[in-house]
Design a protein around this motif. Structure first.
Motif, PDB file in Angstrom:
ATOM      1  N   GLY A   1       1.564   9.407  -2.825  1.00 37.57           N
ATOM      2  CA  GLY A   1       0.243   9.926  -2.478  1.00 37.57           C
ATOM      3  C   GLY A   1       0.143  10.213  -1.001  1.00 37.57           C
TER       4      GLY A   1
ATOM      5  N   HIS B   1      -7.511   7.768 -10.122  1.00 34.57           N
ATOM      6  CA  HIS B   1      -6.911   7.814 -11.460  1.00 34.57           C
ATOM      7  C   HIS B   1      -5.424   7.451 -11.394  1.00 34.57           C
ATOM      8  N   SER B   2      -5.102   6.513 -10.557  1.00 30.74           N
ATOM      9  CA  SER B   2      -3.734   6.096 -10.268  1.00 30.74           C
ATOM     10  C   SER B   2      -2.918   5.796 -11.525  1.00 30.74           C
TER      11      SER B   2
ATOM     12  N   ALA C   1       1.356   2.450  -3.633  1.00 30.96           N
ATOM     13  CA  ALA C   1       0.618   3.299  -4.569  1.00 30.96           C
ATOM     14  C   ALA C   1      -0.668   3.755  -3.910  1.00 30.96           C
ATOM     15  N   ALA C   2      -0.662   4.992  -3.426  1.00 33.75           N
ATOM     16  CA  ALA C   2      -1.839   5.604  -2.797  1.00 33.75           C
ATOM     17  C   ALA C   2      -2.222   6.836  -3.598  1.00 33.75           C
ATOM     18  N   ASP C   3      -2.119   6.723  -4.919  1.00 28.28           N
ATOM     19  CA  ASP C   3      -2.270   7.880  -5.796  1.00 28.28           C
ATOM     20  C   ASP C   3      -3.670   8.017  -6.381  1.00 28.28           C
ATOM     21  N   GLY C   4      -4.669   7.474  -5.699  1.00 24.74           N
ATOM     22  CA  GLY C   4      -6.044   7.828  -5.986  1.00 24.74           C
ATOM     23  C   GLY C   4      -6.706   7.066  -7.108  1.00 24.74           C
TER      24      GLY C   4
ATOM     25  N   ASP D   1      -8.283   4.131  -3.026  1.00 19.83           N
ATOM     26  CA  ASP D   1      -8.941   4.283  -4.320  1.00 19.83           C
ATOM     27  C   ASP D   1      -8.104   3.746  -5.467  1.00 19.83           C
ATOM     28  N   ALA D   2      -6.806   3.742  -5.338  1.00 20.18           N
ATOM     29  CA  ALA D   2      -5.964   3.177  -6.391  1.00 20.18           C
ATOM     30  C   ALA D   2      -6.255   1.701  -6.584  1.00 20.18           C
TER      31      ALA D   2
ATOM     32  N   ARG E   1      -1.332   2.278 -10.953  1.00 19.38           N
ATOM     33  CA  ARG E   1      -2.233   1.163 -11.305  1.00 19.38           C
ATOM     34  C   ARG E   1      -2.211   0.919 -12.808  1.00 19.38           C
TER      35      ARG E   1
ATOM     36  N   LEU F   1      -0.929  -1.557  -3.918  1.00 14.00           N
ATOM     37  CA  LEU F   1      -1.912  -0.484  -4.068  1.00 14.00           C
ATOM     38  C   LEU F   1      -2.817  -0.441  -2.855  1.00 14.00           C
TER      39      LEU F   1
END
Length: 395
Positions: free
Chosen positions: A14, A164-165, A159-162, A289-290, A168, A286
């Motif tokens: 991310g 809707h990770s 994990a910085a994938d937002g 937002d994730a 996660r 994480l």
């Protein structure tokens, strides 16, 4: 932080603000960093954001704080209004700076993204690179991430994938995930020559609007309204904004007159109503937002992501300590954001009258009472000293 004699690999999934801040912080402590961004370009899709004193101090740690203070607009005098223009409260930028030691600043996301990317080695950010976690790793093995170009192993995966990770969901499959907050938001950044105004936020019945000048001469405006998930305007979102806010006080009509349909970004608001049990598992952590997606009404989503990134780099060899440092704080901030969202989006007329009277009374009592709600948030300090920025609080 301690630097390893042999660089260890960190993969950041991310390329948003939280991911890039983590990448810079990890690079500065000796990690070999790769950022995987699924979008085809590193140019951010978005509008503006506010950075509070807590995140400015966090950015000082990686030497970005003073650059951002210079490039951003410092929030000036403003206040809270009703749709007809009646003033409910006044905001005192000087009082906020005195209380928290720093100003609140506003800038376009692209400005912060560019500043962060410039501090990474060439080629560290890979675009058009969706990633999935195959193995979170453990004490005896690295974590593994797959991409269209193959598999990567890492001592640390961020994990910085937002909101809707996917990571996660992989780490915590029993968690219910994000829920709809009951409202939607619109954001625009447009030039508005010849129109002078003070920053303001306006609270109506189940609707809010905010207008703020940026340093480059453009205007950042945001709006929110109670709406079911998945609803869209029958024509275009500019027309929807005109229907909802076109008869509100100036400069709102002037802003809307300058907006083109393609300028408007609309997003339903979701948040993690149930906190995660931890912000790490194995060799994966994480951030943003994730980890703790929250409504935007407190203006702390991006700020908490920046905090996460700096604290993660500090605890990168002990992810349990990272969770211990971040989970209680971000849970408390997220819960406060939910409370503010309920206050903002109130639809009951009697409740609105009580709310407005309370805000006016707080404002008359002085800025100290009004600012007290940010105690414990805006006065946060990172666990380590700045590398380069000095955080002077001066323009």
């Amino acid at each position: 932080m301690t630097q390893s004699s042999k660089p260890r690999r960190a993969v950041v999934v991310g390329g948003g603000i939280g991911g890039l801040t983590a990448a810079v912080a990890l690079h500065q402590v000796g990690r070999q960093v790769t950022v995987l961004e699924r979008a085809p370009s590193s140019a951010p899709v978005g509008s503006a954001l506010s950075l509070a004193p807590n995140s400015l101090r966090a950015l000082d740690v990686i030497g970005v704080g003073d650059e951002i203070r210079h490039l951003a607009a410092w929030q000036g005098p403003g206040g809270l209004r009703t749709p007809g223009g009646r003033r409910l409260s006044r905001s005192d930028a000087a009082a906020a700076t005195e209380r928290f030691g720093e100003p609140l600043v506003l800038l376009h996301r692209a400005t912060l993204v560019d500043a962060l990317t410039a501090r990474l080695p060439r080629g560290a950010v890979l675009t058009n690179a969706p990633a999935a976690l195959v193995d979170p790793g453990g004490t005896d093995r690295p974590a593994r991430v797959t991409t269209p170009d193959g598999e990567l192993t890492a001592d640390l995966v961020v994990a910085a994938d937002g909101i809707h990770s996917g990571i996660r969901r992989t780490l915590f499959p029993a968690h219910p995930g994000p829920v709809h907050a009951g409202f939607t938001t619109w954001r625009v950044v447009v030039p508005l020559p010849g129109v002078e105004f003070a920053s303001h936020e306006t609270w109506g019945r189940g609707r809010i609007w905010g207008t703020h000048p940026l340093k480059d001469g453009r205007v950042y405006a945001y709006a929110a309204a109670v709406a079911p998930a998945g609803l869209h305007a029958p024509d275009d979102e500019r027309a929807e904004l005109l229907r909802l806010f076109g008869d509100w006080h100036e400069p709102i009509p002037a802003v809307l007159a300058a907006v083109r349909p393609e300028d408007v970004l609309r997003h339903d608001v979701h948040h993690l109503a149930r906190p995660l049990p931890a912000y790490h598992r194995g060799r994966v952590a994480l951030v943003g937002d994730a980890a703790h997606a929250m409504p935007p009404n407190l203006g702390q989503g991006g700020n908490q992501a920046v905090e996460d990134a700096i604290v993660l780099a500090w605890h990168s060899d002990d992810l349990a300590a990272y969770t211990a440092a971040r989970l209680p704080r971000t849970t408390a901030v997220a819960r406060q954001a939910v409370r503010v969202a309920r206050l903002n989006m109130m639809s009951n007329r009697a409740g609105i009258a009580v709310r407005n009277a309370a805000m006016a009374a707080l404002s008359k009592a002085g800025p100290a009472l009004f600012l007290r709600s940010f105690d414990g948030i805006a006065d946060w300090r990172p666990p380590q000293r700045p590398y380069a920025s000095v955080g002077t609080g001066k323009r």
